[in-house]
Design a protein around this motif. Sequence first.
Motif, PDB file in Angstrom:
ATOM      1  N   LEU A 116      -1.166  10.095 -13.525  1.00  0.00           N
ATOM      2  CA  LEU A 116       0.098   9.374 -13.507  1.00  0.00           C
ATOM      3  C   LEU A 116       0.652   9.224 -14.928  1.00  0.00           C
ATOM      4  CD1 LEU A 116       2.040   8.112 -11.501  1.00  0.00           C
ATOM      5  CD2 LEU A 116       0.861   5.935 -11.791  1.00  0.00           C
ATOM      6  N   TYR A 117      -0.222   8.979 -15.913  1.00  0.00           N
ATOM      7  CA  TYR A 117       0.261   8.848 -17.285  1.00  0.00           C
ATOM      8  C   TYR A 117       0.766  10.191 -17.805  1.00  0.00           C
ATOM      9  CZ  TYR A 117       0.656   7.873 -22.216  1.00  0.00           C
ATOM     10  OH  TYR A 117       1.155   7.742 -23.492  1.00  0.00           O
ATOM     11  N   ASP A 118       0.080  11.249 -17.443  1.00  0.00           N
ATOM     12  CA  ASP A 118       0.518  12.577 -17.890  1.00  0.00           C
ATOM     13  C   ASP A 118       1.882  12.936 -17.301  1.00  0.00           C
ATOM     14  OD1 ASP A 118      -1.769  12.930 -19.362  1.00  0.00           O
ATOM     15  OD2 ASP A 118      -2.809  14.107 -17.822  1.00  0.00           O
ATOM     16  N   GLU A 119       2.096  12.587 -16.034  1.00  0.00           N
ATOM     17  CA  GLU A 119       3.320  12.973 -15.350  1.00  0.00           C
ATOM     18  C   GLU A 119       4.457  11.970 -15.547  1.00  0.00           C
ATOM     19  OE1 GLU A 119       2.225  13.513 -11.272  1.00  0.00           O
ATOM     20  OE2 GLU A 119       1.141  15.393 -11.644  1.00  0.00           O
ATOM     21  N   PHE A 151       4.338   3.039 -17.722  1.00  0.00           N
ATOM     22  CA  PHE A 151       3.262   2.251 -18.319  1.00  0.00           C
ATOM     23  C   PHE A 151       3.749   1.212 -19.322  1.00  0.00           C
ATOM     24  CE2 PHE A 151       1.167   5.739 -16.373  1.00  0.00           C
ATOM     25  CZ  PHE A 151      -0.110   5.277 -16.048  1.00  0.00           C
ATOM     26  N   PHE A 152       3.001   0.125 -19.373  1.00  0.00           N
ATOM     27  CA  PHE A 152       3.223  -0.958 -20.327  1.00  0.00           C
ATOM     28  C   PHE A 152       3.000  -0.442 -21.748  1.00  0.00           C
ATOM     29  CE2 PHE A 152       0.688  -4.000 -22.892  1.00  0.00           C
ATOM     30  CZ  PHE A 152       1.679  -4.931 -23.191  1.00  0.00           C
ATOM     31  N   ARG A 153       3.847  -0.898 -22.654  1.00  0.00           N
ATOM     32  CA  ARG A 153       3.727  -0.485 -24.050  1.00  0.00           C
ATOM     33  C   ARG A 153       3.488  -1.699 -24.956  1.00  0.00           C
ATOM     34  NH1 ARG A 153       3.635   5.251 -24.575  1.00  0.00           N
ATOM     35  NH2 ARG A 153       4.502   5.981 -22.580  1.00  0.00           N
ATOM     36  N   LYS A 154       2.624  -1.509 -25.917  1.00  0.00           N
ATOM     37  CA  LYS A 154       2.389  -2.525 -26.937  1.00  0.00           C
ATOM     38  C   LYS A 154       3.545  -2.505 -27.937  1.00  0.00           C
ATOM     39  CE  LYS A 154      -1.676  -0.809 -27.983  1.00  0.00           C
ATOM     40  NZ  LYS A 154      -3.049  -0.649 -28.571  1.00  0.00           N
ATOM     41  N   PRO A 155       3.629  -3.489 -28.807  1.00  0.00           N
ATOM     42  CA  PRO A 155       4.749  -3.536 -29.757  1.00  0.00           C
ATOM     43  C   PRO A 155       4.899  -2.277 -30.598  1.00  0.00           C
ATOM     44  CG  PRO A 155       3.634  -5.650 -29.724  1.00  0.00           C
ATOM     45  CD  PRO A 155       2.817  -4.724 -28.864  1.00  0.00           C
ATOM     46  N   LEU A 195       0.027  -0.624 -15.895  1.00  0.00           N
ATOM     47  CA  LEU A 195       1.286  -0.131 -15.348  1.00  0.00           C
ATOM     48  C   LEU A 195       2.390  -1.155 -15.553  1.00  0.00           C
ATOM     49  CD1 LEU A 195      -0.350   1.365 -12.175  1.00  0.00           C
ATOM     50  CD2 LEU A 195       1.008   2.693 -13.808  1.00  0.00           C
ATOM     51  N   ASP A 196       3.623  -0.697 -15.528  1.00  0.00           N
ATOM     52  CA  ASP A 196       4.789  -1.550 -15.749  1.00  0.00           C
ATOM     53  C   ASP A 196       5.646  -1.567 -14.484  1.00  0.00           C
ATOM     54  OD1 ASP A 196       7.045  -2.890 -16.546  1.00  0.00           O
ATOM     55  OD2 ASP A 196       7.544  -1.540 -18.206  1.00  0.00           O
ATOM     56  N   TYR A 197       5.547  -2.640 -13.726  1.00  0.00           N
ATOM     57  CA  TYR A 197       6.248  -2.707 -12.439  1.00  0.00           C
ATOM     58  C   TYR A 197       7.719  -3.109 -12.561  1.00  0.00           C
ATOM     59  CZ  TYR A 197       2.218  -1.507  -9.694  1.00  0.00           C
ATOM     60  OH  TYR A 197       1.170  -0.810  -9.124  1.00  0.00           O
ATOM     61  N   SER A 198       8.230  -3.156 -13.794  1.00  0.00           N
ATOM     62  CA  SER A 198       9.685  -3.302 -13.942  1.00  0.00           C
ATOM     63  C   SER A 198      10.376  -1.957 -13.737  1.00  0.00           C
ATOM     64  CB  SER A 198      10.026  -3.858 -15.336  1.00  0.00           C
ATOM     65  OG  SER A 198       9.741  -2.896 -16.348  1.00  0.00           O
ATOM     66  N   TYR A 232      -4.113  -1.041  -8.574  1.00  0.00           N
ATOM     67  CA  TYR A 232      -2.701  -0.807  -8.875  1.00  0.00           C
ATOM     68  C   TYR A 232      -2.192  -1.511 -10.127  1.00  0.00           C
ATOM     69  CZ  TYR A 232      -1.105   2.135  -5.031  1.00  0.00           C
ATOM     70  OH  TYR A 232      -0.864   3.211  -4.202  1.00  0.00           O
ATOM     71  N   ASN A 233      -3.045  -2.229 -10.816  1.00  0.00           N
ATOM     72  CA  ASN A 233      -2.618  -2.869 -12.061  1.00  0.00           C
ATOM     73  C   ASN A 233      -2.701  -1.910 -13.242  1.00  0.00           C
ATOM     74  OD1 ASN A 233      -2.075  -5.293 -13.835  1.00  0.00           O
ATOM     75  ND2 ASN A 233      -4.094  -4.683 -14.622  1.00  0.00           N
ATOM     76  N   HIS A 234      -3.595  -0.925 -13.152  1.00  0.00           N
ATOM     77  CA  HIS A 234      -3.851  -0.078 -14.317  1.00  0.00           C
ATOM     78  C   HIS A 234      -4.449   1.262 -13.899  1.00  0.00           C
ATOM     79  CE1 HIS A 234      -7.356  -2.883 -13.731  1.00  0.00           C
ATOM     80  NE2 HIS A 234      -7.961  -1.716 -13.584  1.00  0.00           N
ATOM     81  N   THR A 235      -4.487   2.208 -14.827  1.00  0.00           N
ATOM     82  CA  THR A 235      -5.163   3.490 -14.637  1.00  0.00           C
ATOM     83  C   THR A 235      -5.997   3.767 -15.887  1.00  0.00           C
ATOM     84  OG1 THR A 235      -3.575   4.976 -15.703  1.00  0.00           O
ATOM     85  CG2 THR A 235      -3.097   4.319 -13.425  1.00  0.00           C
ATOM     86  N   SER A 236      -6.749   4.862 -15.856  1.00  0.00           N
ATOM     87  CA  SER A 236      -7.411   5.309 -17.082  1.00  0.00           C
ATOM     88  C   SER A 236      -6.350   5.842 -18.049  1.00  0.00           C
ATOM     89  CB  SER A 236      -8.428   6.410 -16.760  1.00  0.00           C
ATOM     90  OG  SER A 236      -7.763   7.592 -16.353  1.00  0.00           O
ATOM     91  N   PRO A 237      -6.643   5.850 -19.361  1.00  0.00           N
ATOM     92  CA  PRO A 237      -5.643   6.354 -20.322  1.00  0.00           C
ATOM     93  C   PRO A 237      -5.299   7.827 -20.127  1.00  0.00           C
ATOM     94  CG  PRO A 237      -7.353   5.066 -21.430  1.00  0.00           C
ATOM     95  CD  PRO A 237      -7.838   5.302 -20.026  1.00  0.00           C
ATOM     96  N   ASP A 238      -6.200   8.577 -19.477  1.00  0.00           N
ATOM     97  CA  ASP A 238      -5.954  10.004 -19.258  1.00  0.00           C
ATOM     98  C   ASP A 238      -5.624  10.298 -17.804  1.00  0.00           C
ATOM     99  OD1 ASP A 238      -8.488   9.307 -18.426  1.00  0.00           O
ATOM    100  OD2 ASP A 238      -9.491  11.086 -19.235  1.00  0.00           O
ATOM    101  N   SER A 239      -4.965   9.372 -17.143  1.00  0.00           N
ATOM    102  CA  SER A 239      -4.671   9.530 -15.719  1.00  0.00           C
ATOM    103  C   SER A 239      -3.584  10.577 -15.482  1.00  0.00           C
ATOM    104  CB  SER A 239      -4.229   8.202 -15.108  1.00  0.00           C
ATOM    105  OG  SER A 239      -2.981   7.783 -15.637  1.00  0.00           O
TER     106      SER A 239
END
Length: 435
Positions: free
Chosen positions: A114-117, A122-126, A143-146, A105-112
């Motif tokens: 969940l990311y598509d939908e 998700f956490f974003r870099k600067p 993932l971003d739990y905020s 539950y901390n992360h997924t693959s980049p092509d998940s």
Amino acid sequence: MAQDTSTSLRNLVIYSVFVRNHTPEGTFRAVIPDLPRIHALGTDVVWLMPIHPIGEKNRKGTLGSPYANRDYRTVNPEHGTMGDFRALVDAIHAEGMKCMIDVVYNHTSPDSVLYDEHPEFFFRKPDGRPGNHVGDWSDVIDLDYSVSALWDYQIETLCQWARIVDGFRCDVASFVPVEFWKRARTAVEEVHPGCMWLAETVHRSFGAACRAAGMTCARDSEAFEAFDMEYEYDVQEAFERYLKGETPLSCYLDLLDFQENLYPQNYDKLRFLENHDVPRIASHVTGESDLRNYTAMLYFKKGTTLVYAGQEAACDHLPSLFDRDTISWDTGTDLSGLMRRMAQIKHDTLDADDAFFVAADDENDIAVLRREHGGERKVGVFSLRSRSASVEVELPDGAYTNLIDGSAVAVTDGHLSCSGSPIVVTAHVECAWGV
């Protein structure tokens, strides 16, 4: 500590299976014929490492890590169908065992999926791109739990699986907010009362570095608010230093005593010699006699016992997480008989509510562990270098039987003669405090 955690979980034996590498076929159904053997080892719970589809983007190796999850809500087609998975779970239950699955539950693959939908989860870099906090984990995005809607999605997913399985091993659980896990536990309890929760907490040095870098990383005492069981990574580095000969045995054992006096009364640590992330114990300890002592001590320690598939054959190769790397069972060594006997001792003789005490003979590398409850004292003597020695024990003088092999054991002047093989004996004693 989760207030409703039962101390009876301490007497469980969990057997970890990586479906891809467990059999030549690498499928759910191919595991089923092995279940009677697994159960005969004394196993109570089968933990299946991640069963979900694996991402293709930034994949490591040819098949990718099962911890780079592409879809939380279905199964990896390389292992079979959802029907095949249910057949495996049904077979585990029919064998009298429970089934635990991995949730990442901390992360997924980049092509998940969940990311598509839901890219907003998700956490974003600067620079605005999705990324992760741990650079070596290049095949995942965090993932971003905020984002509160993420909590709802993840809890709904847990409830889906809780209708099929009996527990969750939660990958790097320390990186996900404890409040999320507490809410998830409450929701799942309504779907599957008594569902088991195992947290993969992190090594002390790693946790400290993560917190220094500003990451969310719960301490073990905090994670216990939501979980029934936790990894013993808080003492793993000390154990590894002992294995390398850098510190005496007493340094490691003192930390077991510290756990007993630090955590809540119903704390439960997952005890292991190896898992899919650390080297096989047989790669450190090459002598079978030494391995037998380490193995017996593993079961005698207070807490849930973990066996990683292949450990019973003293496999020294750690299977790859990224490629097909089937376990080689024909090693010429078989610790199964000892493990069956120690599981029986764990189930029938060791009490989940035992008090736990440690002592070390550093000169001979002998661990003397003592457990006590209701006037019953259990003493384990484990010669980790298979050395013979006279060992001081807190037992009345007299004749005893080694519960492991039935051999006679004598205690004279408070000392027991250790021949280099593991020993477990019991005695009824009066409490020194008169209670």
